[in-house]
Scaffold this active site. Sequence first.
Site, short mmCIF file in Angstrom:
data_model
loop_
_atom_site.label_atom_id
_atom_site.label_comp_id
_atom_site.label_asym_id
_atom_site.label_seq_id
_atom_site.Cartn_x
_atom_site.Cartn_y
_atom_site.Cartn_z
CG ASP A 202 -1.54 1.39 1.05
OD1 ASP A 202 -1.74 2.14 1.16
OD2 ASP A 202 -2.18 1.04 2.61
CE LYS A 228 -3.71 8.89 1.04
NZ LYS A 228 -4.45 9.58 2.21
N1 7TS Z 1 -3.14 3.96 2.76
C1 7TS Z 1 -3.26 4.49 3.64
C2 7TS Z 1 -1.37 4.42 4.10
C3 7TS Z 1 -3.83 5.91 3.30
O1 7TS Z 1 -3.04 6.75 4.13
C4 7TS Z 1 -4.41 5.85 2.68
C5 7TS Z 1 -5.72 7.02 3.57
C6 7TS Z 1 -5.33 5.12 2.12
C7 7TS Z 1 -5.08 3.73 2.07
C8 7TS Z 1 -6.53 5.37 1.41
O2 7TS Z 1 -6.37 6.64 1.06
P1 7TS Z 1 -8.08 6.22 -0.12
O3 7TS Z 1 -7.50 7.26 -1.19
O4 7TS Z 1 -8.42 5.63 -1.16
O5 7TS Z 1 -8.39 6.90 1.01
N2 7TS Z 1 -5.01 7.93 4.55
C9 7TS Z 1 -5.25 8.95 4.74
C10 7TS Z 1 -5.12 9.79 6.05
O6 7TS Z 1 -4.45 9.41 6.43
N3 7TS Z 1 -6.49 10.60 6.30
O7 7TS Z 1 -7.16 11.12 5.36
C11 7TS Z 1 -7.39 9.83 4.51
#
Ligand code: 7TS
Length: 408
Positions: A202, A228
């Site tokens: 991940d 991100k």
């Molecule tokens: N994996 C990690 C390590 C993350 O930090 C996040 C989201 C996800 C998976 C999921 O990502 P998504 O784009 O599919 O939602 N992390 C965070 C956070 O730290 N604050 O809000 C979202």
Amino acid sequence: MTIELNIVERWRDFPILNQQVNGHPLVYLDSAASSQKPRCVIDAVADYYREDNANIHRGVHQLSQRATDAYEGAREKVRGFVNAAVVKEIVFVRGATEAINLVAQSFVRPQLSAGDTVLVSQLEHHANIVPWQMVCEQTGATLQVIPMTQSGELDLSGIDELLTGSAKILAIGHVSNALGTVNPIKGLIAKAHDKGIPVLIDGAQAVPHMAVDVQDLDCDFYVFSGHKMFAPTGIGALYGKRSILEQMPPWQGGGDMILSVSFEHTQYNDLPYKFEAGTPNIAGTIGLGMAIDYMQEVGIDNIAAHEHNLLVAATERLEVMEGVNIIGTAAEKASVLSFMIEGVHPHDVGTIFDQQGVAIRTGHHCAQPVMQFYEIPATARASFAFYNKLSDVDALVASIEKVQEMFA
Ligand code: 7TS
């Protein structure tokens, strides 16, 4: 010093940062939740809608061809960004969450039965826990957890007992979102492979901050989210080794993932389209491609070096503050500083910070097992991107002092 000169003015590329919040200049320290977008990404999305908007892979007309070229061009950019061997290995998805669910359901679920295990760590975001719990519930398999240490690192003392023949996948974060720990994934991947266990990384918190080379890592899957890394929301990528993706059944069915359909028999499309059912986030994909161009222009090594300076500066300041405890003190960290102020609930910390124009995240960060380990409900988390300045560290310290004044 040259690094600082090259990068220090980059915040000007992000229109949103040039505003006041509650009467103060905005200091954005919540990039781990979602990063801001540079003008070129915003323009690429707007230009697509203004000039090229059409559905992809189906039209002979000009607009559809342009949209298709831009969409597939972005796939090649993602391939280069993570150094995948071939473009077929890049599947566009909504984000890291969807990518993990895809691998859990399409790759792992058919192999799992009672007695098998799925291996994660205590440092994971819920996105890298819950899809595996679901697949375990569906099959009778068991979730096993690599524990963590007080400093927020993986405790690998029992790893050989966990990496056994019953483990069907190791799913592990590259960088912890709650603590910033950079995990030693290359060694873990090699260890898992020695036992014939495939590995999913991940990378949601890694790709905005450091160069990633999936061939060098030799991981089987690597997943991340665009939002991100300076791209729009609703777009992300799954890298998978071609030989593995080829054997996996489709996850969702629909248009674009087929070569031919009849009621008697449907023939699935080739990689990567087999996994891209329905009209995708075309604008978001184009934005992701532009974000990659932009990051490469800034220079990923420059980004990593500048953020390292910010993290070190902030850590040194907070370490010596009376009544402030840093949560997560791993030797290798990237861009995240979680902390507690004695006697103050993190949610109050967040509210007072906001009154100073400083945006941080407070809460469990979708990593409740990390909070459970430390026996705390939440932390305050400052997270950096390369558009942050050293003066943002001053604002962080000043806001902590303000909180302490108010609660004195
Ligand atoms: N994996 C990690 C390590 C993350 O930090 C996040 C989201 C996800 C998976 C999921 O990502 P998504 O784009 O599919 O939602 N992390 C965070 C956070 O730290 N604050 O809000 C979202």
